[in-house]
Design an enzyme around this catalytic site. Structure first.
Site, mmCIF file in Angstrom:
data_model
loop_
_atom_site.group_PDB
_atom_site.id
_atom_site.type_symbol
_atom_site.label_atom_id
_atom_site.label_comp_id
_atom_site.label_asym_id
_atom_site.label_seq_id
_atom_site.Cartn_x
_atom_site.Cartn_y
_atom_site.Cartn_z
ATOM 1 N N ARG A 8 18.655 70.172 4.614
ATOM 2 C CA ARG A 8 18.800 69.041 3.692
ATOM 3 C C ARG A 8 17.505 68.412 3.229
ATOM 4 O O ARG A 8 17.505 67.628 2.296
ATOM 5 C CB ARG A 8 19.711 67.975 4.330
ATOM 6 C CG ARG A 8 21.187 68.308 4.181
ATOM 7 C CD ARG A 8 22.056 67.271 4.837
ATOM 8 N NE ARG A 8 21.884 67.314 6.276
ATOM 9 C CZ ARG A 8 22.392 66.422 7.123
ATOM 10 N NH1 ARG A 8 23.088 65.405 6.672
ATOM 11 N NH2 ARG A 8 22.211 66.542 8.424
ATOM 12 N N ARG A 15 15.301 75.395 11.420
ATOM 13 C CA ARG A 15 15.960 74.631 10.344
ATOM 14 C C ARG A 15 15.113 74.572 9.074
ATOM 15 O O ARG A 15 15.093 73.550 8.388
ATOM 16 C CB ARG A 15 16.292 73.210 10.792
ATOM 17 C CG ARG A 15 17.362 73.144 11.866
ATOM 18 C CD ARG A 15 18.747 72.962 11.249
ATOM 19 N NE ARG A 15 19.759 73.040 12.293
ATOM 20 C CZ ARG A 15 20.393 71.984 12.799
ATOM 21 N NH1 ARG A 15 20.180 70.797 12.310
ATOM 22 N NH2 ARG A 15 21.284 72.147 13.747
HETATM 23 O O1 1CP Z 1 18.958 72.655 16.340
HETATM 24 C C1 1CP Z 1 19.188 73.378 17.326
HETATM 25 O O2 1CP Z 1 19.087 73.016 18.500
HETATM 26 C C2 1CP Z 1 19.578 74.791 17.083
HETATM 27 C C3 1CP Z 1 20.875 75.202 17.645
HETATM 28 C C4 1CP Z 1 22.029 74.681 16.837
HETATM 29 C C5 1CP Z 1 22.941 73.679 17.183
HETATM 30 C C6 1CP Z 1 22.921 72.804 18.421
HETATM 31 C C7 1CP Z 1 22.419 75.215 15.586
HETATM 32 C C8 1CP Z 1 21.712 76.348 14.930
HETATM 33 N N1 1CP Z 1 23.565 74.584 15.220
HETATM 34 C C9 1CP Z 1 23.919 73.612 16.158
HETATM 35 C C10 1CP Z 1 25.123 72.744 16.109
HETATM 36 C C11 1CP Z 1 25.130 71.959 14.867
HETATM 37 N N2 1CP Z 1 25.466 72.457 13.646
HETATM 38 C C12 1CP Z 1 24.690 70.639 14.688
HETATM 39 C C13 1CP Z 1 24.163 69.713 15.774
HETATM 40 C C14 1CP Z 1 25.244 68.884 16.310
HETATM 41 C C15 1CP Z 1 24.784 68.050 17.497
HETATM 42 O O3 1CP Z 1 23.887 67.222 17.322
HETATM 43 O O4 1CP Z 1 25.314 68.254 18.594
HETATM 44 C C16 1CP Z 1 24.808 70.340 13.315
HETATM 45 C C17 1CP Z 1 24.522 69.046 12.631
HETATM 46 C C18 1CP Z 1 25.292 71.515 12.678
HETATM 47 C C19 1CP Z 1 25.492 71.744 11.217
HETATM 48 C C20 1CP Z 1 24.368 72.435 10.571
HETATM 49 N N3 1CP Z 1 23.952 73.709 10.899
HETATM 50 C C21 1CP Z 1 23.572 71.974 9.499
HETATM 51 C C22 1CP Z 1 23.707 70.647 8.801
HETATM 52 C C23 1CP Z 1 24.769 70.814 7.775
HETATM 53 C C24 1CP Z 1 24.583 69.962 6.578
HETATM 54 O O5 1CP Z 1 24.228 70.483 5.513
HETATM 55 O O6 1CP Z 1 24.834 68.761 6.710
HETATM 56 C C25 1CP Z 1 22.663 72.992 9.167
HETATM 57 C C26 1CP Z 1 21.631 72.998 8.075
HETATM 58 C C27 1CP Z 1 22.926 74.077 10.072
HETATM 59 C C28 1CP Z 1 22.233 75.381 10.029
HETATM 60 C C29 1CP Z 1 21.757 75.937 11.294
HETATM 61 N N4 1CP Z 1 22.214 75.618 12.549
HETATM 62 C C30 1CP Z 1 21.520 76.355 13.475
HETATM 63 C C31 1CP Z 1 20.621 77.199 12.774
HETATM 64 C C32 1CP Z 1 19.665 78.171 13.423
HETATM 65 C C33 1CP Z 1 20.801 76.956 11.402
HETATM 66 C C34 1CP Z 1 20.231 77.648 10.173
HETATM 67 C C35 1CP Z 1 18.992 78.350 10.142
HETATM 68 C C36 1CP Z 1 17.719 77.533 10.067
HETATM 69 O O7 1CP Z 1 17.255 77.240 8.952
HETATM 70 O O8 1CP Z 1 17.123 77.273 11.120
#
Ligand code: 1CP
Length: 353
Positions: A32, A28
């Protein structure tokens, strides 16, 4: 011909080759906690609009690299793009996280699932990978990623995040054959998805098994591990290493080390000394600073980074090779970018050979 890599420390460490210092990237790292991310997100309107517009996904992928000398970029996307492309209808509810409009509610829903077409339904992801590779211009390698079959199935059955994961565990218990058919179809989709990212230019592939650790050991061995191992086997290639990250995977490290993956990502509930000793040079290790350590003051962050680096060395026969520094899980929105700068600096400076 693609530009040769100017910084290949990350790929060298994954192959357990000598490097000038330990490479570091952060799960991540785009997100944000960066004001420029918040501004881009505001302008784009939503997280999904960002992920589905290759130019914006590319911009956000590069943002942390402009600030910090990180050794890898990770595609800005989400693990839930795959179930979305399978027809479940992903959307985000403000303050609640991801939701599916059409979660899997019956065995008939499971049997109706098909592997999505990578060139149409998931084309936006491959377009983002191609664009990021072009814009990176060989500065650092690009990581592609996917959720693990078990972790994707968790969201597909629950319809969103969950504390107990009761529906998906009940399905595994009551309808194991249907659960295995679901995991089989999702594994086919994950392998096709990662292979397509590789073909589009991803130089390493990471599988996030975020929820494998909520399973009992017996259920993990039945419903998560075999599918992770299948992915590692089917994607085996010397040039594009596969990293299996699992939150709470410490009890299963010996099986993961034998899975065929090039590297295993671990959280902070195991010491790298213990993990490296058990790995015995078979795989590289990635991790494992508790992300909450970034809330410490800068000197504390530096001390914690050194402790992780030394722990790996102590378990790896006195050598730092084969270690990719990372957090044990993703960063949070309230973290201070200044502390990230301090962390990256300390990893490079302290581990310099
Ligand atoms: O964090 C982890 O365990 C990685 C695996 C994972 C999971 C469980 C990713 C990879 N996405 C998710 C689902 C997800 N997507 C959640 C968690 C929900 C829960 O708690 O069950 C959330 C909040 C998102 C949305 C999301 N994805 C955001 C937030 C959006 C925002 O701006 O409000 C962001 C920044 C992402 C990007 C993301 N998701 C995952 C990766 C590898 C990445 C991007 C690459 C990085 O910078 O690592």
């Amino acid at each position: 011909m693609p530009t040769p890599l100017k910084n290949d420390r990350f790929l060298r460490a994954l192959r357990r080759e000598p490097v000038d210092c330990t490479p570091v990237w952060l799960m991540r790292q785009a997100g944000r906690y960066l004001p420029e991310y918040r501004a881009t997100r505001q302008a784009a309107g939503s997280f999904l609009a960002m992920a589905k517009t290759p130019e914006i996904a590319c911009e956000v992928t590069l943002q942390p690299l402009r600030r910090f000398p990180l050794d890898a970029a990770i595609l800005f996307s989400d693990i839930l793009t795959v179930p979305d492309a399978m027809g479940l209808g992903l959307h985000f509810v403000e303050g609640e996280g991801p939701k599916f409009e059409r979660p899997l509610r019956s065995v008939a829903d499971i049997d109706a699932l098909a592997v999505p077409d990578m060139d149409t339904e998931l084309r936006y992801v491959m377009d983002a990978v191609r664009l990021i590779r072009r814009e990176l211009d060989g500065r650092v390698p690009l990581i592609g990623f996917s959720g693990s079959p078990w972790t994707l199935a968790c969201y597909m059955v629950e319809g969103g995040g969950s504390k107990e994961w009761g529906k998906v565990k009940a399905l595994a218990l009551n309808e194991p054959a249907a659960m295995h058919r679901l995991l089989g179809t999702v594994t086919d989709a994950v392998v096709a998805y990662l292979a397509a990212q590789r073909a589009a230019g991803a130089q390493a592939l990471q599988v996030f098994d975020t929820w494998g650790g909520v399973l009992s050991p017996a259920m993990y061995r039945e419903f998560s591990l075999p599918y992770l191992a299948r992915i590692a086997r089917e994607l085996k290639s010397a040039e594009v290493p596969v990293i299996l990250f699992g939150k709470g995977n410490a009890p299963h490290l010996d099986a993961l080390f034998a899975s065929g993956a090039d590297a295993i990502g671990v959280d902070w509930t195991v010491t790298l000394e213990d993990a490296a000793r058990r790995a015995g040079g078979r795989v590289a290790l990635q991790g494992n600073l508790d992300p909450a350590m970034l809330y410490g003051h800068p000197e504390a962050v530096r001390a914690q980074a050194r402790a992780v680096l030394d722990s790996y060395r102590d378990g790896n026969g006195g050598s730092r090779e084969g270690h990719v520094f990372n957090l044990g899980h993703g960063m949070s929105p309230d973290m201070d970018p200044e502390h990230v700068a301090v962390l990256v600096d300390e990893v490079h400076a302290y581990s310099a050979r």
